[in-house]
Design an enzyme around this catalytic site. Structure first.
Site, PDB file in Angstrom:
ATOM      1  CB  SER A  71      -0.967  -0.033   1.183  1.00  0.00           C
ATOM      2  OG  SER A  71      -1.859   1.041   1.146  1.00  0.00           O
TER       3      SER A  71
ATOM      4  CG  ASP B  38      -3.332   4.078  -1.363  1.00  0.00           C
ATOM      5  OD1 ASP B  38      -3.865   3.854  -2.472  1.00  0.00           O
ATOM      6  OD2 ASP B  38      -3.599   3.423  -0.345  1.00  0.00           O
TER       7      ASP B  38
ATOM      8  CG  ASP C 150      -2.978  -0.482  -2.335  1.00  0.00           C
ATOM      9  OD1 ASP C 150      -2.930   0.689  -1.923  1.00  0.00           O
ATOM     10  OD2 ASP C 150      -3.576  -1.388  -1.723  1.00  0.00           O
TER      11      ASP C 150
END
Length: 477
Positions: free
Chosen positions: A109, A258, A260
């Site tokens: 992430s 962000d 991902d």
């Protein structure tokens, strides 16, 4: 008698399995061997022998290697792997939901480049947390690391598939953007997966009709070393480039994803950050109106306990039922499924949709904002102000070694001035009458670090600041 100490490999594995996912530094616990074992264990837990398992990955250097290792473990236990390659996390949710198959996504992430991890889903994009299967996956994987993976009688196969075009088309079917006014939008992908998904969904890269948007790209090159800034829009330092670009280009708004690309943050035309609670309120209102128009009467919307008070007020004002939940990705997914809520919003810019299998999708939230804003005149800052009537502190972290002592200081200081609940951390709600401005705050310990997280809201900035400063003084005493 004390149980035997775990092997070094199992101990390292235990350290990277968190409350809601797997996350760790590459090479320290997160190795090809541990990932292969996790792949085998995942197939066992979701009973996928003889069935399909979706595997996707982000642009981090280690992600393709880990995805292949996971597929080896999964196929050894008899699952057929659908390898969808480079994708956003919400693409794996789409694949899991549309195929009715469990899924694993390799991503860390917003974490720095040295990290990687895995987000697991059961079939239908249902989240898996430590309490709902992740602990069992961890323990089975530990057994496989110590004893070797037992091969299934029939090994599975690997099929490569590209779901991006279908994913983009599905999102377009949920939010109609064809009739909005022309807009200039700066998008900061942070060298993350938004660089792949934004051109497909908001542009014509997936073969869909063009939309009336001029997209100004920032850092669309997929690069897991994050050469420009960390792909973590929660940190204001990582929004500076986008804020500057929105103003310089005279854009209508900016979007920041962000790493991902499952979370999206919104910037107004002045370079100001739109609070995620305002986005939650805007989307909640749209989703309530949509299902009410379709004849649905009993409508509920989820919000976690540290979103703005305006979010449940908006939900109630639209004739729906607000459902207050604890903070946590998998917790909210579970509540979406249990309550049948049409939408769910978190303070951290995770937004969940019933029409997206109850999973979170930052792109879909952004599309709702574009549809709402694009259907009217005026400025985004004006629209956002309507949905941000109160003053919020944002999340403030403090290093605290003795959390119970900090709680005691807070309770002693506010006894007689507030109500308390411990639904998630400690929430303190001021005992104010109609002549006084309201306030509340929540303090929650981190699951992974010696931190207390503080969120404060007040009817006005002065009230919020006074409570914020008082509580920080107690926390840091």
């Amino acid at each position: 008698m004390n149980p035997p100490a775990p092997s070094e490999a199992r101990a390292r594995l235990n350290a990277i399995v968190k409350a809601y996912d797997v996350r760790g530094i590459v090479g320290e616990g997160l190795t090809e061997a541990s990932v292969e074992a996790l792949g085998a264990a995942f197939v066992d837990e979701v009973d996928a022998t003889g069935d399909r398992v979706v595997v996707g990955h982000d642009m981090r250097d280690s992600s393709p290697v880990f995805a292949e290792a996971f597929a080896r473990g999964a196929t050894r236990r008899g699952a057929d792997v659908v390898a969808i390659g480079l994708c956003s996390t919400d693409e794996t949710y789409f694949a899991s939901g549309s195929m009715g198959a469990p899924a694993a996504m390799f991503t860390a992430s917003h974490n720095p480049a040295a990290y990687n991890g895995i987000k697991f889903s059961r079939a239908g994009a249902q989240g898996i947390s430590l309490d709902t299967g992740l602990a069992a996956i961890r323990d089975r994987a530990g057994d496989y690391l110590e004893q070797g993976i037992a091969d299934a009688p029939v090994s599975g196969s690997v099929l490569h598939a590209d779901v991006l075009a279908d994913y983009a088309a599905y999102l377009r079917s949920l939010v109609d953007l064809s009739a909005v006014r022309p807009m200039k939008i700066v998008v900061d992908a942070g060298n993350g997966m938004g660089g792949l998904t934004v051109p497909a969904v908001l542009g014509d890269a997936a073969g869909l009709p063009s939309l009336p948007f001029e997209i100004v790209p920032l850092y669309f090159e997929l690069d897991g070393t994050f050469p420009n800034h960390e792909a973590n829009p929660l940190d204001p330092a990582n929004l500076v480039d986008l804020q500057r670009a929105v103003v310089e280009h005279g854009a209508d708004l900016g979007l920041a994803f962000d790493g991902d690309a499952d979370r999206c943050f919104v910037i107004d035309e002045r370079g100001g950050a739109v609070d995620p609670s305002a986005i939650a309120a805007i989307v909640a209102l749209r989703e309530i109106e949509r299902v009410r128009a379709a004849g649905e009467d009993d409508v509920s919307v989820i919000h976690n306990l540290i979103t703005s008070r305006f979010v449940p007020e908006t939900i109630e004002g639209a004739g729906a039922t607000p459902v207050r939940t604890r903070v946590g990705h998998s917790l909210i997914k579970d509540q979406m499924r249990l309550t049948g809520a049409v939408f769910g919003g978190e303070h951290s810019a995770h937004y969940y949709f019933r029409d997206f299998w109850g999973a979170d999708n930052g792109m879909l939230a952004a599309m709702h904002v574009l549809a709402e804003f694009g259907a009217q005149g005026g400025l985004l800052s004006t629209l956002a102000a309507r949905f941000t009537p109160y003053a919020l502190s944002g999340e403030i972290n403090s290093t605290v070694t003795d959390v119970p002592a900090a709680y005691t200081r807070i309770v002693e200081a506010f006894t007689g001035r507030a109500d308390f609940d411990e639904f998630d951390g400690l929430t303190v709600d001021g005992l104010t009458d109609e002549s006084e401005p309201f306030w509340w705050f929540n303090v929650r310990p981190s699951n992974t670090e010696p931190l207390l997280r503080l969120n404060v809201e007040g009817a006005d900035a002065a009230t919020m600041a006074a409570i914020r400063d008082e509580v920080l003084g107690l926390i840091r005493a």
